[in-house]
Scaffold this active site. Structure first.
Site, PDB file in Angstrom:
ATOM      1  N   GLY A 218       5.163   5.984  -0.282  1.00 21.28           N
ATOM      2  CA  GLY A 218       5.020   5.505   1.088  1.00 21.28           C
ATOM      3  C   GLY A 218       6.306   5.066   1.747  1.00 21.28           C
ATOM      4  N   HIS A 219       7.430   5.144   1.048  1.00 23.54           N
ATOM      5  CA  HIS A 219       8.696   4.627   1.600  1.00 23.54           C
ATOM      6  C   HIS A 219       9.823   5.623   1.381  1.00 23.54           C
ATOM      7  CE1 HIS A 219      12.015   1.708   2.279  1.00 23.54           C
ATOM      8  NE2 HIS A 219      11.120   1.099   3.009  1.00 23.54           N
ATOM      9  N   PHE A 220      10.025   6.548   2.102  1.00 23.54           N
ATOM     10  CA  PHE A 220       9.241   7.089   3.197  1.00 23.54           C
ATOM     11  C   PHE A 220       8.878   8.519   2.830  1.00 23.54           C
ATOM     12  CE2 PHE A 220      12.194   4.021   5.122  1.00 23.54           C
ATOM     13  CZ  PHE A 220      11.301   3.193   5.773  1.00 23.54           C
TER      14      PHE A 220
END
Length: 146
Positions: free
Chosen positions: A47-49
């Site tokens: 999720g990052h990124f």
């Protein structure tokens, strides 16, 4: 040098939150140099990124705090170490200079600059291939556990 199993005997953190892979150098109560291998398989990169993985700055600060915790634990007698927990007391002047990405080897250095009773203050810096990527003043407090 302290390997991963040795670090687990010193710090209470475990996967996925143990952010030090090896301790390269320790001067009891003064200094620690540690290593974190940044792997593309780490869950945080989901999720990052997406499409542009960057190791979060807040995790670099946590890795510096864990490195500082090694310094604190190294200052204790062996029989005292098992009854101690270390907690954040604050972070000052955190600066991030360059993104850290999968494949990087993060070198973490923490130097004690002040200590009064259970409060310790450290100068922390993180580098990749000799280039500064993050720095901060890390404040930690030591609490005895029953």
């Amino acid at each position: 040098m302290i390997d991963l199993e040795g670090i687990k005997k010193i710090l209470p953190h475990r996967y996925p939150f143990l952010l030090i892979d090896r301790v390269l150098e320790v001067k009891d109560g003064e200094y620690c140099k540690a290593l974190k291998n940044v792997s593309g398989g780490e869950e945080v990169f989901n999720g990052h990124f997406p499409g542009m993985p960057v190791f979060p700055g807040v995790l670099m600060l946590e890795a510096l705090a864990q490195t500082s915790g090694i310094v604190m634990q190294s200052s204790l007698k062996e029989e005292d170490g098992s009854s101690i927990m270390v907690f954040y007391a604050g972070i000052n002047d955190a600066k991030f200079r360059k993104p850290v990405v999968p494949g990087d080897q993060l070198i973490l250095e923490s130097t004690a600059i002040n200590q009064k009773r259970n409060l310790w203050v450290f100068e922390g810096k993180a580098t990749v291939e000799g280039a500064l990527v993050a720095k901060a003043e890390v404040r930690l407090m030591m609490q005895h556990q029953p």
